[in-house]
Motif scaffolding. Structure first.
Motif, PDB file in Angstrom:
ATOM      1  N   ASP A  11       0.733  -1.350  -0.088  1.00 38.63           N
ATOM      2  CA  ASP A  11       0.126  -0.059   0.011  1.00 38.63           C
ATOM      3  C   ASP A  11       0.777   1.156  -0.034  1.00 38.63           C
ATOM      4  OD1 ASP A  11       0.882  -0.243   2.624  1.00 38.63           O
ATOM      5  OD2 ASP A  11      -1.119   0.061   3.624  1.00 38.63           O
ATOM      6  N   GLU A  12       2.114   1.180   0.505  1.00 37.88           N
ATOM      7  CA  GLU A  12       2.896   2.450   0.576  1.00 37.88           C
ATOM      8  C   GLU A  12       3.530   2.560  -0.826  1.00 37.88           C
ATOM      9  OE1 GLU A  12       6.953   4.238   2.621  1.00 37.88           O
ATOM     10  OE2 GLU A  12       6.152   2.380   3.443  1.00 37.88           O
ATOM     11  N   LYS A  13       3.697   1.666  -1.685  1.00 42.94           N
ATOM     12  CA  LYS A  13       4.309   1.763  -2.909  1.00 42.94           C
ATOM     13  C   LYS A  13       3.187   2.342  -3.628  1.00 42.94           C
ATOM     14  CE  LYS A  13       7.478  -2.575  -3.344  1.00 42.94           C
ATOM     15  NZ  LYS A  13       7.776  -3.646  -4.270  1.00 42.94           N
ATOM     16  N   THR A  14       2.254   1.816  -3.577  1.00 50.34           N
ATOM     17  CA  THR A  14       0.927   2.404  -4.450  1.00 50.34           C
ATOM     18  C   THR A  14       0.613   3.769  -4.315  1.00 50.34           C
ATOM     19  OG1 THR A  14      -0.787   1.611  -2.720  1.00 50.34           O
ATOM     20  CG2 THR A  14      -0.243   0.284  -4.665  1.00 50.34           C
ATOM     21  N   PHE A  15       0.875   4.316  -3.166  1.00 49.41           N
ATOM     22  CA  PHE A  15       0.785   5.736  -2.597  1.00 49.41           C
ATOM     23  C   PHE A  15       1.773   6.397  -3.099  1.00 49.41           C
ATOM     24  CE2 PHE A  15       2.857   8.928  -0.017  1.00 49.41           C
ATOM     25  CZ  PHE A  15       1.659   9.920   0.090  1.00 49.41           C
ATOM     26  N   TRP A  16       3.254   6.135  -3.357  1.00 49.42           N
ATOM     27  CA  TRP A  16       3.922   6.817  -3.975  1.00 49.42           C
ATOM     28  C   TRP A  16       4.049   6.856  -5.561  1.00 49.42           C
ATOM     29  CZ3 TRP A  16       6.201   9.881  -0.872  1.00 49.42           C
ATOM     30  CH2 TRP A  16       6.510   9.506   0.397  1.00 49.42           C
ATOM     31  N   TYR A  17       3.444   5.700  -6.003  1.00 49.26           N
ATOM     32  CA  TYR A  17       3.268   5.611  -7.454  1.00 49.26           C
ATOM     33  C   TYR A  17       2.286   6.834  -7.817  1.00 49.26           C
ATOM     34  CZ  TYR A  17       5.303   1.130  -7.936  1.00 49.26           C
ATOM     35  OH  TYR A  17       6.306   0.094  -7.685  1.00 49.26           O
ATOM     36  N   ILE A  18       1.255   7.244  -6.915  1.00 51.47           N
ATOM     37  CA  ILE A  18       0.117   8.191  -7.198  1.00 51.47           C
ATOM     38  C   ILE A  18       0.625   9.641  -6.573  1.00 51.47           C
ATOM     39  CG2 ILE A  18      -1.622   6.405  -7.575  1.00 51.47           C
ATOM     40  CD1 ILE A  18      -2.791   7.223  -5.181  1.00 51.47           C
ATOM     41  N   ASN A  19       1.381   9.627  -5.961  1.00 54.16           N
ATOM     42  CA  ASN A  19       1.801  10.818  -5.276  1.00 54.16           C
ATOM     43  C   ASN A  19       2.200  11.910  -6.037  1.00 54.16           C
ATOM     44  OD1 ASN A  19       2.138  12.397  -2.558  1.00 54.16           O
ATOM     45  ND2 ASN A  19       4.241  12.205  -3.345  1.00 54.16           N
ATOM     46  N   GLY A  20       3.168  11.529  -6.986  1.00 58.04           N
ATOM     47  CA  GLY A  20       3.725  12.726  -8.067  1.00 58.04           C
ATOM     48  C   GLY A  20       2.612  12.965  -9.128  1.00 58.04           C
ATOM     49  N   LEU A  21       1.413  12.438  -9.272  1.00 56.86           N
ATOM     50  CA  LEU A  21       0.758  12.579 -10.302  1.00 56.86           C
ATOM     51  C   LEU A  21      -0.050  14.047 -10.391  1.00 56.86           C
ATOM     52  CD1 LEU A  21      -1.215   9.440 -10.617  1.00 56.86           C
ATOM     53  CD2 LEU A  21       0.730  10.012 -11.892  1.00 56.86           C
ATOM     54  N   THR A  22      -0.288  14.626 -11.242  1.00 54.79           N
ATOM     55  CA  THR A  22      -0.800  15.934 -11.411  1.00 54.79           C
ATOM     56  C   THR A  22      -2.287  15.950 -11.824  1.00 54.79           C
ATOM     57  OG1 THR A  22      -0.355  16.097 -13.839  1.00 54.79           O
ATOM     58  CG2 THR A  22       1.461  16.991 -12.131  1.00 54.79           C
ATOM     59  N   GLU A  23      -2.731  17.272 -11.794  1.00 55.08           N
ATOM     60  CA  GLU A  23      -4.407  17.127 -12.048  1.00 55.08           C
ATOM     61  C   GLU A  23      -4.620  16.581 -13.171  1.00 55.08           C
ATOM     62  OE1 GLU A  23      -4.398  21.661 -13.550  1.00 55.08           O
ATOM     63  OE2 GLU A  23      -5.017  21.589 -11.515  1.00 55.08           O
ATOM     64  N   GLU A  24      -3.779  16.648 -14.172  1.00 52.08           N
ATOM     65  CA  GLU A  24      -4.033  16.035 -15.668  1.00 52.08           C
ATOM     66  C   GLU A  24      -4.499  14.111 -15.150  1.00 52.08           C
ATOM     67  OE1 GLU A  24      -0.679  16.378 -17.755  1.00 52.08           O
ATOM     68  OE2 GLU A  24      -0.838  18.609 -18.204  1.00 52.08           O
ATOM     69  N   TRP A  25      -4.318  13.786 -14.131  1.00 56.63           N
ATOM     70  CA  TRP A  25      -4.536  12.582 -13.940  1.00 56.63           C
ATOM     71  C   TRP A  25      -5.711  12.316 -12.982  1.00 56.63           C
ATOM     72  CZ3 TRP A  25      -1.653   7.839 -15.301  1.00 56.63           C
ATOM     73  CH2 TRP A  25      -0.518   8.133 -16.177  1.00 56.63           C
ATOM     74  N   ASP A  26      -6.473  13.447 -12.654  1.00 58.70           N
ATOM     75  CA  ASP A  26      -7.688  13.376 -11.921  1.00 58.70           C
ATOM     76  C   ASP A  26      -8.655  12.200 -12.397  1.00 58.70           C
ATOM     77  OD1 ASP A  26      -6.512  15.103 -10.379  1.00 58.70           O
ATOM     78  OD2 ASP A  26      -7.856  16.988 -10.649  1.00 58.70           O
ATOM     79  N   GLU A  27      -8.981  12.066 -13.542  1.00 56.95           N
ATOM     80  CA  GLU A  27      -9.598  11.240 -14.204  1.00 56.95           C
ATOM     81  C   GLU A  27      -9.229   9.750 -13.969  1.00 56.95           C
ATOM     82  OE1 GLU A  27     -11.269   9.709 -18.710  1.00 56.95           O
ATOM     83  OE2 GLU A  27     -10.219  11.514 -18.309  1.00 56.95           O
ATOM     84  N   PHE A  28      -7.978   9.616 -14.037  1.00 55.63           N
ATOM     85  CA  PHE A  28      -7.557   8.271 -13.771  1.00 55.63           C
ATOM     86  C   PHE A  28      -7.708   8.014 -12.414  1.00 55.63           C
ATOM     87  CE2 PHE A  28      -3.988   5.710 -12.109  1.00 55.63           C
ATOM     88  CZ  PHE A  28      -4.002   4.689 -12.685  1.00 55.63           C
ATOM     89  N   LEU A  29      -7.563   8.962 -11.498  1.00 51.46           N
ATOM     90  CA  LEU A  29      -7.671   8.494 -10.018  1.00 51.46           C
ATOM     91  C   LEU A  29      -8.960   8.395  -9.490  1.00 51.46           C
ATOM     92  CD1 LEU A  29      -5.318  11.527  -8.693  1.00 51.46           C
ATOM     93  CD2 LEU A  29      -4.713   8.939  -8.772  1.00 51.46           C
ATOM     94  N   LEU A  30     -10.080   9.123 -10.190  1.00 47.24           N
ATOM     95  CA  LEU A  30     -11.706   8.756  -9.965  1.00 47.24           C
ATOM     96  C   LEU A  30     -11.814   7.383 -10.556  1.00 47.24           C
ATOM     97  CD1 LEU A  30     -13.089  11.967 -11.079  1.00 47.24           C
ATOM     98  CD2 LEU A  30     -12.884  11.167  -8.686  1.00 47.24           C
TER      99      LEU A  30
END
Length: 250
Positions: free
Chosen positions: A180-199
């Motif tokens: 779960d910590e690895k997955t946190f770091w994978y998405i931590n550096g994403l910008t708002e362009e990735w908001d659709e993906f995060l949803l």
């Protein structure tokens, strides 16, 4: 950083067919993990892993290699140990040869395991876990050409953090970052362009506990968006639509 062609034949017997020849990086200030992986692969292939990890028990010393029978257990142990030491020495850059080898005591000279351990502990001491985590926290996907380079860079820092946090020993007492910590770091550096993906992934709990699945989803989503972005763009190199010249597969 320099590269060398390493020829490694660990056994004294002239009819040995265990020689390995591979181009590897010389040890530099920032490539220890790659350097270690390349050398360790050679030692494993040639049956010298036990020399480096100390699982091959030391045999009675011999005065000279020639004085031991070619196929004797003692002769093979001491020649393999010397071969490993020479391989490590050749793979060190000039500065590191002075630091690690020329400062050795007489008792440590030509002891491959002691040299290997000395390098490992020194490189570990250079790194502070909090500094490594700070590197993860400061990663921004916009600093990379694409998501593939972004993920590769994060993985390299995670491996370094695991190395720094590991206790003494090559195989025991090692620390692995929780999924779960690895997955946190994978998405931590994403910008708002990735908001659709995060949803999209917010409802999929599996991705939180499976870093590999998350990486695969990120790559597929990125590649899909890239294809959409360039669907009407024509490449100046191959004259085909769907990509730009710097990403041309031709």
């Amino acid at each position: 950083m320099g590269k060398i062609k390493l020829h490694f034949q660990p056994l004294y017997a002239v009819d040995s067919d265990t020689e390995e020849c591979e181009e590897i990086e010389q040890l530099d200030h920032d490539n220890y993990m790659r350097w270690r992986t390349q050398l360790l692969r050679i030692f494993i292939i040639t049956g010298c892993r036990g020399i480096i990890f100390g699982t091959d028990a030391p045999q009675t010393p011999v005065e000279t290699l020639e004085s031991a029978a070619v196929n004797s257990r003692e002769g093979q142990y001491w020649t393999r140990r010397l071969s490993c030491w020479m391989a490590i020495y050749e793979a060190l850059g000039p500065t590191y040869r002075t630091l690690y080898v020329h400062s050795s005591t007489d008792d440590d000279k030509f002891d491959a395991k002691k040299l290997w351990d000395h390098i490992r502990e020194t490189e570990r001491a250079k790194r502070n876990p909090w500094n490594v985590r700070r590197q993860l926290a400061n990663i921004d996907i916009n600093d990379f050409d694409d998501v593939h380079d972004y993920l590769i860079h994060i993985d390299s820092i995670i491996r370094e953090l695991e190395f720094v946090n590991s206790q003494e020993g090559e195989e025991q007492n090692t620390w692995n970052m929780p999924a779960d910590e690895k997955t946190f770091w994978y998405i931590n550096g994403l910008t708002e362009e990735w908001d659709e993906f995060l949803l999209q992934i917010a409802v999929d709990r599996k991705l939180v506990t499976d870093p590999n699945a998350l990486q695969d989803r990120m790559r597929r989503w990125y590649d899909h968006k890239e294809r959409q972005k360039y669907v009407n763009v024509r490449c100046y190199k191959c004259k085909m639509k769907g990509h730009v010249r710097r990403k041309c597969p031709m």
